[in-house]
Design a protein around this motif. Structure first.
Motif, PDB file in Angstrom:
ATOM      1  N   ARG A   1      41.594  46.233  46.648  1.00 20.97           N
ATOM      2  CA  ARG A   1      40.745  45.591  47.659  1.00 20.97           C
ATOM      3  C   ARG A   1      41.286  45.874  49.049  1.00 20.97           C
TER       4      ARG A   1
ATOM      5  N   ARG B   1      34.720  48.082  44.555  1.00 23.53           N
ATOM      6  CA  ARG B   1      34.046  47.884  43.265  1.00 23.53           C
ATOM      7  C   ARG B   1      35.041  48.026  42.122  1.00 23.53           C
TER       8      ARG B   1
ATOM      9  N   GLU C   1      37.174  44.910  41.975  1.00 25.78           N
ATOM     10  CA  GLU C   1      36.452  43.779  41.371  1.00 25.78           C
ATOM     11  C   GLU C   1      36.414  43.904  39.856  1.00 25.78           C
TER      12      GLU C   1
ATOM     13  N   ASP D   1      39.847  43.121  38.502  1.00 26.34           N
ATOM     14  CA  ASP D   1      40.099  41.675  38.548  1.00 26.34           C
ATOM     15  C   ASP D   1      39.348  40.941  37.440  1.00 26.34           C
ATOM     16  N   SER D   2      38.068  41.328  37.207  1.00 30.53           N
ATOM     17  CA  SER D   2      37.282  40.654  36.173  1.00 30.53           C
ATOM     18  C   SER D   2      37.824  40.973  34.788  1.00 30.53           C
TER      19      SER D   2
END
Length: 496
Positions: free
Chosen positions: A275, A483, A486, A489-490
């Motif tokens: 990020r 992206r 993210e 992280d998910s």
């Protein structure tokens, strides 16, 4: 800390400070004053040249002393705010900026004015970092996008109204009045900060990183000075090569040192966060393309379309006004929440790139193509800039908010300066003359003058298109990296 006070602190973190919007207004007013002084002096150059008998080199130092000191100190100022208290540094910034403004207004020599501008740069660095850091502390995470959007809109407002305020003051008062207008704002801001802004600092209270602060200040100042000096003195001149070499060596030492100590001013582990790296890459490229392209646009309006400085300033205002309208209404914050940060940044950069292409290809036909481009750029800025700043700040622990704001400001200064230098060099490679006014003066007939203007327009068009490509690449790169971050992280959340 008692259980009751801990509960109050956690409740405030969840809901935000009860007077957060009023506090945001106060810190934005302080920030606006700093931003105005980045552009307001340009309008006063003829008056300063006449009344202080300033040489061209003196004028350059009057303008550059402020930006050099400010950009060199941003990281150090942010780190000091985290360690010693953001409210304390906000107060110190307002006091230093006010004293520097008074000294600048009363200066009766070029040396005094340059020294006063450098002092204002110290205050400006403290204000730019602490305003964003305080905003991150007083708002709940859910309100961060809207708060950062308003903070970003103030940046655009400063860009737009600086030349207009400067022109108005010079039409009615002497040149020193452009600095005196800072004083009531600084005093009002000081009273409001003391009364309203809560103190916050890094609870760990790390030891001061004095060597890191020294290395980052020398490295960033040298880097920005090399970029500023390049167009005027030549990229292969001794001055530029020596300062650029100093910058590279010192910044490399800074990175090595920071990665080896237990209490770094800038934690190098931030760069392992996708990020953070995505937002950093995008921020440099967005300011590279925008800073350089807008620098060229003002020349196009004045030299090609024939507008005066004040009229040229008015005709660039739609860009800033569209940013202000979209961010102050909260529209872009809602769009970013709905689209997600990666898509919002990508969309914003595509709009900005399209605006630069519009200016490059349609501006020769008059102001209509330029206006379309400005509105597209404004809409793109309104979406992408807050999303980028939010991505940088959210990738950094809240305790390091000051350093995060310092990084955000440093990237903007670096990208903007690099854009002006590189796109200016692209223009010069197509338009092989000292300057357009000199070339026009040397042209004998109307046909020769048209050839000169056409060559300059062609150079501008190429430069704007290079800027458009840089912005588009920045958007795609930042969106892709964010992206991936993210998804990673998910994936970690699912694994847990």
């Amino acid at each position: 800390m008692s259980t009751t006070s801990r509960e109050q602190t956690s409740s405030q973190a969840a809901q935000g400070h009860p007077q957060r919007w009023l506090i945001l207004g106060v810190i934005c007013l302080a920030q606006l004053t700093v931003l105005l002084d980045n552009t307001v002096l340009n309008v006063a150059i003829p008056s300063l040249t006449r009344e202080l008998r300033a040489a061209t080199s003196d004028i350059q130092w009057m303008i550059n002393a402020y930006s050099l000191v400010q950009s060199g100190l941003l990281l150090t100022a942010g780190s000091a705010a985290d360690r010693y208290g953001r409210k304390k540094m906000l107060v110190a910034g307002l006091v230093l900026f006010g004293i520097g403004s008074l000294a600048a207004a009363l200066a009766d020599s070029t040396g005094q004015l340059i020294a006063a501008r450098a002092g204002m740069g110290v205050g400006g660095a403290l204000l730019l970092t602490t305003t964003l850091a305080v905003a991150m502390q007083i708002f709940a995470p859910a309100e961060h996008p809207k708060a950062i959007g308003i903070w970003s809109a103030v940046n655009a407002l400063g860009f737009a109204i600086g030349p207009l305020i400067g022109g108005f003051m010079l039409n009615h008062f002497w040149w020193g009045a452009i600095f005196l207008i800072n004083l009531p704002v600084a005093v009002l801001g000081l009273i409001a900060v003391l009364a309203l802004v809560p103190e916050s600092r890094n609870p760990r209270g790390d030891r001061p990183d004095l060597l890191g602060a020294l290395l980052s200040t020398i490295g960033m100042t040298s880097l920005v000075y090399a970029i500023i000096s390049g167009p005027a003195h030549g990229w292969t001149s001794t001055r530029v090569l020596v300062t650029a070499t100093v910058a590279v060596v010192v910044l490399a030492l800074f990175a090595f040192y920071e990665s080896r100590i237990p209490y770094p001013m800038l934690d190098m582990h931030f760069f392992r966060d996708r990020r953070f790296t995505g937002a950093v890459a995008g921020a440099v490229l967005i300011t590279f393309g925008m800073g350089g392209a807008l620098f060229l646009l003002t020349q196009h309006l004045q030299f090609v379309l024939g507008y005066g400085p004040l009229e040229a300033g008015l005709r660039t205002a739609p860009l800033a006004l569209s940013v202000v309208a979209l961010n102050f209404t909260g529209l872009t914050a809602r769009w970013t929440t709905w689209l997600g940060t990666p898509v919002a940044i990508g969309l914003g950069m595509v709009l900005m790139s399209g605006g630069l292409v519009s200016i490059a290809t349609l501006a020769s036909g008059g102001y209509g193509g330029t206006l379309l481009g400005l509105l597209l750029i404004g809409a793109g800025c309104a979406i992408a800039n807050p999303a980028m700043a939010h991505a940088i700040m959210s990738a950094i622990p809240p305790a390091k908010a000051g350093v995060g704001a310092g990084i955000n400001g440093t990237l903007a200064e670096f990208g903007n300066g690099l854009g002006v230098a590189v796109l200016g060099a692209v223009l010069n490679s197509r338009f092989a003359a000292v300057s357009l006014p000199v070339a026009l003066a040397a042209a004998g007939s109307a046909a020769e003058k048209k050839q000169v203007t056409d060559a300059f327009s062609a150079g501008l068009e190429t430069s704007q298109l290079v800027g458009a490509v840089a912005v588009l690449l920045g958007g795609l790169l930042a969106a892709a990296l964010l992206r991936r971050a993210e998804r990673a992280d998910s994936g970690m959340v699912v694994a847990h």
